[in-house]
Design a protein around this motif. Structure first.
Motif, PDB file in Angstrom:
ATOM      1  N   ALA A  77      70.166  83.818 152.149  1.00  0.00           N
ATOM      2  CA  ALA A  77      69.024  84.721 152.325  1.00  0.00           C
ATOM      3  C   ALA A  77      68.412  84.555 153.713  1.00  0.00           C
ATOM      4  O   ALA A  77      68.049  85.548 154.371  1.00  0.00           O
ATOM      5  CB  ALA A  77      67.974  84.440 151.253  1.00  0.00           C
ATOM      6  N   GLU A  78      68.273  83.301 154.165  1.00  0.00           N
ATOM      7  CA  GLU A  78      67.730  83.072 155.501  1.00  0.00           C
ATOM      8  C   GLU A  78      68.621  83.669 156.572  1.00  0.00           C
ATOM      9  O   GLU A  78      68.129  84.192 157.581  1.00  0.00           O
ATOM     10  CB  GLU A  78      67.565  81.562 155.728  1.00  0.00           C
ATOM     11  N   LYS A  79      69.932  83.606 156.352  1.00  0.00           N
ATOM     12  CA  LYS A  79      70.862  84.202 157.311  1.00  0.00           C
ATOM     13  C   LYS A  79      70.687  85.705 157.372  1.00  0.00           C
ATOM     14  O   LYS A  79      70.661  86.310 158.454  1.00  0.00           O
ATOM     15  CB  LYS A  79      72.294  83.830 156.940  1.00  0.00           C
ATOM     16  N   ARG A  80      70.538  86.361 156.186  1.00  0.00           N
ATOM     17  CA  ARG A  80      70.348  87.814 156.163  1.00  0.00           C
ATOM     18  C   ARG A  80      69.029  88.204 156.822  1.00  0.00           C
ATOM     19  O   ARG A  80      68.940  89.186 157.567  1.00  0.00           O
ATOM     20  CB  ARG A  80      70.386  88.322 154.713  1.00  0.00           C
ATOM     21  N   ILE A  81      67.995  87.400 156.544  1.00  0.00           N
ATOM     22  CA  ILE A  81      66.689  87.681 157.160  1.00  0.00           C
ATOM     23  C   ILE A  81      66.787  87.584 158.674  1.00  0.00           C
ATOM     24  O   ILE A  81      66.241  88.419 159.411  1.00  0.00           O
ATOM     25  CB  ILE A  81      65.631  86.705 156.619  1.00  0.00           C
ATOM     26  N   ALA A  82      67.499  86.552 159.156  1.00  0.00           N
ATOM     27  CA  ALA A  82      67.662  86.381 160.602  1.00  0.00           C
ATOM     28  C   ALA A  82      68.406  87.562 161.199  1.00  0.00           C
ATOM     29  O   ALA A  82      68.083  88.020 162.309  1.00  0.00           O
ATOM     30  CB  ALA A  82      68.418  85.083 160.892  1.00  0.00           C
ATOM     31  N   GLU A  83      69.418  88.063 160.458  1.00  0.00           N
ATOM     32  CA  GLU A  83      70.160  89.228 160.946  1.00  0.00           C
ATOM     33  C   GLU A  83      69.253  90.449 161.024  1.00  0.00           C
ATOM     34  O   GLU A  83      69.304  91.209 162.003  1.00  0.00           O
ATOM     35  CB  GLU A  83      71.362  89.494 160.039  1.00  0.00           C
ATOM     36  N   PHE A  84      68.403  90.634 159.980  1.00  0.00           N
ATOM     37  CA  PHE A  84      67.470  91.762 159.996  1.00  0.00           C
ATOM     38  C   PHE A  84      66.481  91.640 161.158  1.00  0.00           C
ATOM     39  O   PHE A  84      66.177  92.623 161.846  1.00  0.00           O
ATOM     40  CB  PHE A  84      66.701  91.834 158.669  1.00  0.00           C
ATOM     41  N   GLU A  85      65.968  90.429 161.346  1.00  0.00           N
ATOM     42  CA  GLU A  85      64.995  90.223 162.425  1.00  0.00           C
ATOM     43  C   GLU A  85      65.641  90.442 163.786  1.00  0.00           C
ATOM     44  O   GLU A  85      65.017  91.013 164.697  1.00  0.00           O
ATOM     45  CB  GLU A  85      64.420  88.804 162.339  1.00  0.00           C
ATOM     46  N   SER A  86      66.901  89.991 163.942  1.00  0.00           N
ATOM     47  CA  SER A  86      67.607  90.194 165.200  1.00  0.00           C
ATOM     48  C   SER A  86      67.823  91.678 165.454  1.00  0.00           C
ATOM     49  O   SER A  86      67.642  92.172 166.572  1.00  0.00           O
ATOM     50  CB  SER A  86      68.946  89.463 165.173  1.00  0.00           C
ATOM     51  N   ALA A  87      68.193  92.397 164.371  1.00  0.00           N
ATOM     52  CA  ALA A  87      68.394  93.851 164.512  1.00  0.00           C
ATOM     53  C   ALA A  87      67.082  94.535 164.865  1.00  0.00           C
ATOM     54  O   ALA A  87      67.047  95.464 165.684  1.00  0.00           O
ATOM     55  CB  ALA A  87      68.961  94.407 163.209  1.00  0.00           C
ATOM     56  N   ALA A  88      65.996  94.066 164.247  1.00  0.00           N
ATOM     57  CA  ALA A  88      64.682  94.663 164.544  1.00  0.00           C
ATOM     58  C   ALA A  88      64.307  94.438 165.996  1.00  0.00           C
ATOM     59  O   ALA A  88      63.712  95.325 166.644  1.00  0.00           O
ATOM     60  CB  ALA A  88      63.630  94.064 163.623  1.00  0.00           C
ATOM     61  N   LEU A  89      64.637  93.242 166.526  1.00  0.00           N
ATOM     62  CA  LEU A  89      64.358  92.985 167.935  1.00  0.00           C
ATOM     63  C   LEU A  89      65.135  93.929 168.832  1.00  0.00           C
ATOM     64  O   LEU A  89      64.603  94.488 169.807  1.00  0.00           O
ATOM     65  CB  LEU A  89      64.701  91.535 168.288  1.00  0.00           C
ATOM     66  N   VAL A  90      66.422  94.096 168.507  1.00  0.00           N
ATOM     67  CA  VAL A  90      67.269  94.993 169.309  1.00  0.00           C
ATOM     68  C   VAL A  90      66.719  96.413 169.277  1.00  0.00           C
ATOM     69  O   VAL A  90      66.755  97.138 170.284  1.00  0.00           O
ATOM     70  CB  VAL A  90      68.724  94.945 168.800  1.00  0.00           C
ATOM     71  N   GLU A  91      66.192  96.843 168.112  1.00  0.00           N
ATOM     72  CA  GLU A  91      65.645  98.198 167.990  1.00  0.00           C
ATOM     73  C   GLU A  91      64.420  98.401 168.880  1.00  0.00           C
ATOM     74  O   GLU A  91      64.068  99.541 169.209  1.00  0.00           O
ATOM     75  CB  GLU A  91      65.276  98.468 166.531  1.00  0.00           C
TER      76      GLU A  91
END
Length: 884
Positions: A749-763
């Motif tokens: 779950a932490e890995k998925r959250i990190a991926e979402f947060e990274s994607a949000a940063l890129v956006e």
């Protein structure tokens, strides 16, 4: 004449003349102001000063000693060694100057065939204190020496005192003349190495007062005149064996020869190599003897001295061109040379070797890492066009990494650099000054032991605590603030000396008993119980009520609950020790312990962690011994008989001629121990091992709760397990698997959250790119991006935006709220840096406004502070720096 023969002749000579032959004491001194036994007289100080009544009128010994004050002279002179053996003969109010001089001259000049040392009289010179006419006349009469070979010298050469008020007196020293090939004529007064001091006769006859150096008054004669003499065994050996120095005698030369073989270099060819080989030979022998007396390498106290000796040996072998481990060979050679005099170095060699080898491996890795750091420092120094390596760099390598200064000098010289020795020496001086101040502060905390002499003269304190918890006794003395007083009143903190006591004084790893001392009209809370001098017990107390006086009847009362717990813990320590040795082997030897009610800690020689299965096995063996209800017996017997029986003597402990042997379950657990113990093993209750950890490269520590404390800890664990089974709705036996599943799910779950947060940063990047302004030749983005989880996220935004800008000169300065504090990160590209824009300078400017610090490289830097409201002002400061 071999060293062992010189030793045997000494003991035989004085033993035949009514001296009690006393075995060598440990190198670990009983004196709290000394790290080591530094002289042959140290074990006899209580008798020589009158603090403890001497058990015999005259004695002799060959005492092991360690002295490292002149460590830098080792290998350079013919007589300096860190480990040495001191032949001594002592008189406690028995014979005096005439007897001492007669014995010395007789032993030195009697032929070898008649049991003497066979020195030629014409080669011997004597010095006496310039005002000591009695000694001068005795040397003339007894030895027949001509006056010119009896030289009178001042207090700095021929007068002895402790440096404090107390015993003092002149001394007389005997020298051997090695002949004109070794220096100028003129006798010992020349200070030349031609004249080797071999024997010092100290005549303790006066009581000195306060003073510094040699400026002190003589207050009068001592009640008893004492004799303390010392002959350097190694010095006599090198003279009798016809070699050039102490490093070439039979007990040391084999190590020197092995060092030469391992290095491929010949001894006697190169002066620098010779010194290095002598250092190795001396230090390896010293280390062998220290470890045989229980000292282990560490970063403080005795362990630090040992570590320094070992590391100087490694460094010397490296300077001889040997980078590989050598201690296995060198220590084996030293063992073989020393085992005839000290059999324990052979019987305990496996443990000693493991300690030495592990230390060598560790330091070789340290040298490798230190070399990398030094190489980097040398490179930076050369790049800066400087020819001198900074002193603080050399000090950092020495102090933090244990990198020898000599090695730093050598490697710097190879790179064409010098080292700022002045700065290095200044930092070393600062460190020594602090260490001396700390040592002095600690020393002042120790009471003047002379205050105990009058009490000790009345006899030994009788300990009744093995059989009784309460003992009726008499108050022999009271001490307040280091001064003997007649009484103490409510509120006072005092020391109480009793004729008998049931309260156990701290020793052998067992902490002092809790309890009280009561009498008619007074109640004293016992804070601590110690043995300040041999045979005397002192109770540190707080007067809770009333007034206590010298001569009062009193009763020592032990807290029975505390004693029960401490007794259980001490017996549990013996069981854990026996279990360790059963599982790991005899090399797992106890190296220290702490026992108090409900808790035990045991340190042991081992160089790697215990597996969970091994720890469980040890715990199981100890608890099985508890369940077997083994008999615990104690016996008093001579030390030699106890050792013959197989009883273990623990390192660091001091034993007299008669010892107490504690046996649990027959020979399985058989140790010398003065502590209190249960009568049967089942009384221990439960042993719960709670931790096993490292306390150095060669020692491990095992800790256990014992008795009711062990039960309470397991009850707590059971409550935690019950709560987990209830909350997770999982049977106890399935908890490990269930918790592993939950942890795996959480990690995913932490890995998925990190991926979402990274994607949000890129956006967020396109919107930030749209806000870039072009000002002159620069493209600039200065923006507050709000709250972010971490500085890493902010850094990712900066580097991503900077990478999307292209080749135009660009500066990206983003700020964020990270955990309630402001953070700013600035990035520049190559084109901007060519315009002179440096991220590190801008970060410092911003951080100064934010109320914090900052800096970094020219391309990427970070700053921070404490004032979130200052972010706009920080941006203004950045802008002013870009466009003044």
């Amino acid at each position: 004449m071999q060293t062992a023969d010189i030793r045997a002749r000494w003991l035989d000579f004085f033993g035949d003349r009514g001296h009690t032959v006393v075995p060598s004491a440990s190198l670990v001194s009983d004196d709290p102001t000394l790290l080591f036994t530094v002289a042959g007289m140290v074990p006899f100080v209580p008798y020589l000063t009158g603090l403890v009544p001497a058990p015999y009128p005259r004695a002799t010994s060959v005492q092991k000693c360690i002295r490292t004050l002149d460590i830098e002279e080792v290998g350079k002179t013919p007589r300096h060694g860190t480990f040495f053996q001191m032949n001594g003969n002592f008189s406690f109010g028995d014979y005096f100057k005439e007897g001492a001089i007669t014995y010395a001259w007789e032993l030195l000049t009697t032929s070898e065939s008649d049991g003497g040392y066979g020195f030629d009289e014409k080669d011997l010179w004597v010095t006496v204190y310039e005002e000591d006419d009695v000694s001068f006349d005795l040397w003339r009469r007894i030895a027949g020496l001509p006056e010119y070979r009896i030289q009178r010298l001042g207090k700095d050469e021929n007068y002895w005192s402790t440096g404090q008020p107390g015993p003092a007196g002149p001394d007389s020293e005997i020298f051997f003349d090695r002949g004109p090939a070794y220096g100028a004529d003129g006798g010992p007064a020349t200070g030349d190495d031609r004249y080797v001091e071999i024997w010092n006769l100290v005549f303790m006859q006066y009581l000195r007062g306060e003073g510094t150096g040699y400026d002190f008054p003589i207050l009068g004669d001592l009640p008893k005149q004492n004799i303390d003499t010392g002959m350097g065994l190694e010095r006599v050996a090198f003279l009798k064996q016809g070699v050039e120095n102490i490093y070439e005698i039979d007990q040391i030369r084999p190590v020197l020869d092995r060092a030469a073989e391992l290095s491929g270099r010949r001894y006697g060819v190169d002066q620098d190599d010779d010194v290095r080989m002598r250092v190795v030979a001396d230090h390896v022998r010293s280390s062998l003897m220290l470890m045989s007396d229980g000292v282990t390498p560490s970063n403080e106290g005795r362990g630090y001295i040992l570590r320094r000796l070992l590391r100087r040996s490694v460094r010397s072998m490296r300077l001889l061109g040997v980078d590989a481990p050598t201690f296995t060979e060198l220590f084996s050679a030293s063992r073989d040379a020393m085992k005839a005099a000290y059999p324990e170095v052979e019987s305990d060699f496996t443990r000693i070797h493991n300690l030495a080898f592990n230390e060598e491996e560790t330091f070789l890795r340290t040298l490798a890492s230190g070399t990398s750091i030094l190489d980097l420092a040398v490179s930076k120094t050369q790049d800066a066009g400087v020819k001198q390596l900074a002193g603080d760099t050399a000090f950092l390598l020495h102090d933090t990494f244990g990198f020898p200064i000599d090695l730093t000098l050598e490697m710097a010289e190879e790179a064409g650099l010098t080292v700022d020795r002045d700065a290095f020496n200044s930092l070393m001086l600062d460190q020594r000054t602090m260490a001396k101040a700390d040592a002095k502060a600690k020393k002042t905390l120790l009471a003047d032991l002379s205050v105990y002499s009058a009490f000790r003269a009345k006899g030994e304190t009788i300990f009744t605590g093995y059989d009784y918890l309460d003992t009726d006794t008499t108050v022999l003395g009271l001490i307040v603030d280091g001064v003997s007083v007649s009484s103490a009143v409510i509120g006072d903190i005092a020391e109480v000396i009793l004729a008998e006591t049931s309260l156990y004084p701290e020793s052998g790893g067992q902490e002092a008993d809790a309890g009280s001392i009561v009498g008619n009209g007074f109640d004293l809370e016992v804070l601590d119980v110690q043995r300040p001098v041999k045979g005397l017990v002192s109770h540190r107390v707080r007067v809770r009520s009333g007034e206590v006086g010298v001569g009062d009847a009193a009763t020592s009362v032990v807290d029975s609950e505390y004693r029960r717990g401490a007794t259980q813990a001490h017996s549990a320590t013996h069981l854990i020790h026996a279990a360790l040795r059963e599982v790991l082997g005899p090399e797992a030897h106890q190296a220290g312990s702490d026992n108090r009610a409900g808790y035990m800690r045991l340190d042991f020689n081992w160089n790697k962690p215990l597996s969970a299965a091994t720890r469980t096995e040890i715990e199981g063996i100890a608890n099985n011994a508890v369940r077997q209800n083994l008999e615990v017996s104690t016996r008093i017997m001579p030390l030699d008989d106890a050792r013959a029986l197989g009883a273990m003597a623990l390192f660091g402990e001091k034993y007299g001629d008669t010892v107490r042997v504690v046996e649990i379950g027959g020979p399985w657990s058989l140790e010398l121990c003065a502590g209190t113990h249960v009568t049967r093993s089942s009384e221990i209750g439960l042993i719960n091992v709670i931790s096993e950890s490292s306390v150095g490269s060669s020692n491990r520590r095992i800790e256990s709760l014992v008795g009711i404390e062990a039960f309470n800890d397991l009850t707590t664990e059971r409550a935690i397990v019950n709560e987990l089974t209830s909350n997770l709705k999982t049977p106890r036996e399935q908890l490990p698997e269930r918790i592993s599943e939950l942890l795996a799910s959480l990690k995913a779950a932490e890995k998925r959250i990190a991926e979402f947060e990274s994607a949000a940063l890129v956006e967020r990047v396109p919107a930030l790119l749209a806000e870039i302004e072009t000002i002159g030749d620069l493209r600039v983005l200065i923006k507050d991006v709000g709250a972010l989880k971490s500085s890493d996220d902010l850094r990712s935004l900066v580097t991503t935006v900077r990478g999307r800008i292209g080749t135009d000169a660009a500066v990206v300065a983003l700020a964020a709220n990270v955990g309630g504090k402001p953070a700013v990160i600035i990035g520049t590209n190559e084109a901007a840096r060519q315009h002179g824009v440096k991220a590190g300078r801008l970060a410092k400017v911003a951080a100064g406004v934010l109320g914090g610090g900052g800096g970094g490289k020219d391309d990427l830097a970070q700053g921070g502070g404490s004032d979130l409201g200052a972010i706009p002002a920080a941006f203004e400061a950045i802008s002013r720096s870009l466009w003044p």
